[in-house]
Write an enzyme that holds these catalytic residues in place. Structure first.
Site, PDB file in Angstrom:
ATOM      1  N   LYS A 187     -38.295  43.807 -25.249  1.00  0.00           N
ATOM      2  CA  LYS A 187     -38.591  44.634 -26.336  1.00  0.00           C
ATOM      3  C   LYS A 187     -38.825  43.718 -27.554  1.00  0.00           C
ATOM      4  CE  LYS A 187     -33.905  46.031 -27.311  1.00  0.00           C
ATOM      5  NZ  LYS A 187     -33.367  45.078 -26.327  1.00  0.00           N
ATOM      6  N   ARG A 230     -28.003  51.251 -31.356  1.00  0.00           N
ATOM      7  CA  ARG A 230     -27.456  50.974 -29.930  1.00  0.00           C
ATOM      8  C   ARG A 230     -26.516  51.995 -29.720  1.00  0.00           C
ATOM      9  NH1 ARG A 230     -28.459  44.824 -28.717  1.00  0.00           N
ATOM     10  NH2 ARG A 230     -29.951  44.424 -30.561  1.00  0.00           N
ATOM     11  N   ARG A 274     -33.044  33.079 -19.128  1.00  0.00           N
ATOM     12  CA  ARG A 274     -33.842  32.900 -20.361  1.00  0.00           C
ATOM     13  C   ARG A 274     -33.312  31.816 -21.361  1.00  0.00           C
ATOM     14  NH1 ARG A 274     -33.605  37.965 -24.277  1.00  0.00           N
ATOM     15  NH2 ARG A 274     -31.371  37.643 -25.135  1.00  0.00           N
ATOM     16  N   ARG A 330     -28.909  30.849 -25.217  1.00  0.00           N
ATOM     17  CA  ARG A 330     -28.483  31.522 -26.378  1.00  0.00           C
ATOM     18  C   ARG A 330     -27.131  31.745 -26.204  1.00  0.00           C
ATOM     19  NH1 ARG A 330     -31.130  36.902 -28.495  1.00  0.00           N
ATOM     20  NH2 ARG A 330     -28.991  38.026 -27.939  1.00  0.00           N
ATOM     21  N   ARG A 355     -22.517  42.599 -22.210  1.00  0.00           N
ATOM     22  CA  ARG A 355     -23.700  43.294 -22.681  1.00  0.00           C
ATOM     23  C   ARG A 355     -24.356  44.631 -22.026  1.00  0.00           C
ATOM     24  NH1 ARG A 355     -27.742  38.680 -24.452  1.00  0.00           N
ATOM     25  NH2 ARG A 355     -28.770  40.166 -25.617  1.00  0.00           N
TER      26      ARG A 355
HETATM   27  P1  AMP Z   1     -30.051  41.006 -29.919  1.00  0.00           P
HETATM   28  O1  AMP Z   1     -30.266  39.821 -30.428  1.00  0.00           O
HETATM   29  O2  AMP Z   1     -30.557  42.142 -30.128  1.00  0.00           O
HETATM   30  O3  AMP Z   1     -29.646  40.877 -28.231  1.00  0.00           O
HETATM   31  O4  AMP Z   1     -28.454  41.323 -30.439  1.00  0.00           O
HETATM   32  C1  AMP Z   1     -27.439  40.064 -30.357  1.00  0.00           C
HETATM   33  C2  AMP Z   1     -26.011  40.830 -30.567  1.00  0.00           C
HETATM   34  O5  AMP Z   1     -25.926  41.467 -31.955  1.00  0.00           O
HETATM   35  C3  AMP Z   1     -25.619  42.259 -29.747  1.00  0.00           C
HETATM   36  O6  AMP Z   1     -25.179  41.829 -28.521  1.00  0.00           O
HETATM   37  C4  AMP Z   1     -24.705  42.840 -30.379  1.00  0.00           C
HETATM   38  O7  AMP Z   1     -23.391  42.312 -30.502  1.00  0.00           O
HETATM   39  C5  AMP Z   1     -25.283  42.573 -32.030  1.00  0.00           C
HETATM   40  N1  AMP Z   1     -25.910  43.813 -32.288  1.00  0.00           N
HETATM   41  C6  AMP Z   1     -27.664  43.766 -32.711  1.00  0.00           C
HETATM   42  N2  AMP Z   1     -27.935  44.959 -33.142  1.00  0.00           N
HETATM   43  C7  AMP Z   1     -26.722  45.719 -32.992  1.00  0.00           C
HETATM   44  C8  AMP Z   1     -26.887  47.075 -33.480  1.00  0.00           C
HETATM   45  N3  AMP Z   1     -27.738  47.822 -33.823  1.00  0.00           N
HETATM   46  N4  AMP Z   1     -25.387  47.664 -33.589  1.00  0.00           N
HETATM   47  C9  AMP Z   1     -24.536  46.864 -33.069  1.00  0.00           C
HETATM   48  N5  AMP Z   1     -24.567  45.541 -32.620  1.00  0.00           N
HETATM   49  C10 AMP Z   1     -25.772  44.855 -33.044  1.00  0.00           C
END
Ligand code: AMP
Length: 220
Positions: free
Chosen positions: A15, A93, A133, A165, A176
């Site tokens: 996404k 989320r 990745r 990462r 996750r």
């Molecule tokens: P991402 O880069 O989108 O995979 O997000 C990395 C981390 O940020 C996730 O594993 C969550 O810990 C936190 N995170 C990102 N977006 C949200 C959200 N909308 N609500 C809560 N935690 C979030």
């Protein structure tokens, strides 16, 4: 084309990659709460109370809803005020967040402007992709799981060094998927389905095919 596009999918569904393409093509504001949280983490002047709330990120759990609203709504407002649409990438989320964002859009008279797109992927494939990745240390570009990239060690965009990462270790990835995979996504998808604004694309297809499927949805 609607002003509010919401991309929903498990980690690694692509996404983020699709969001970047859409943002470039349609000049939409890119709302990635993951990026906003990482920016907060590396900002020396950020509010220390907010920074404490980032601990969950390191273990794959979700950070508090309040912090998400504070960061995301300010960012969305910035783009709307400038007359742009917004693309929400992983910004929702749980159902409480979905409801709160919807209330926010209703308060802006934008209820008819919402389109949600599910980028579907099994939890098993999500795990496989995330363990493979890498991300560029300099520009943040994500180098996906594709076999053709396994042997490269520099960023394809800027030539910077690549790294795994911080939240892509196997243990954290499992957490996750538990907290952000298909099981917790189901009620969010149901929420948008009940609003009548949900469409689905198959995230298992190639990047180009998924892009074309999304384009098709946005045309209708
Ligand atoms: P991402 O880069 O989108 O995979 O997000 C990395 C981390 O940020 C996730 O594993 C969550 O810990 C936190 N995170 C990102 N977006 C949200 C959200 N909308 N609500 C809560 N935690 C979030």
């Amino acid at each position: 084309m609607q002003k509010i596009i919401i991309l929903i999918g498990p980690p690694g569904s692509g996404k983020g990659t699709q969001a970047k393409k859409l943002v470039e093509k349609h000049k939409y504001g890119h709302i990635s709460t993951g990026d906003l949280l990482r920016a907060l983490a590396s900002d020396p002047n950020a509010d220390s109370e907010d920074k404490k709330k980032l601990e969950e990120m390191k273990t794959g759990k979700l950070v508090s809803d309040d912090l998400i609203y504070k960061l995301a709504f300010a960012e969305i407002e910035k783009y709307l005020d400038a007359g742009q649409g917004v693309l929400l990438d992983g910004a929702i989320r749980n159902v409480a967040q979905a409801e709160k964002y919807q209330d926010f859009f209703v308060s802006k008279n934008l209820a008819d402007e919402v389109k949600a797109i599910e980028v579907s992927l099994s939890d098993e494939e999500s795990f496989n992709r995330l363990t493979k990745r890498r991300v560029c240390k300099s520009c943040g570009e994500i180098i996906p799981w594709l076999p053709k990239y396994y042997n490269i060690d520099k960023c394809l965009k800027c030539g910077g060094d690549l790294e795994v990462r911080a939240d892509d270790s196997e243990e954290v990835i499992k957490e996750r998927i538990d907290k952000q995979g298909n099981v917790p996504l189901k009620p969010i998808l149901d929420f948008y389905d009940n609003l009548g604004v949900l469409k689905k694309v198959d995230g298992q297809k190639t990047i180009e095919e998924v892009e074309s499927d999304i384009d098709q949805i946005l045309k209708n």
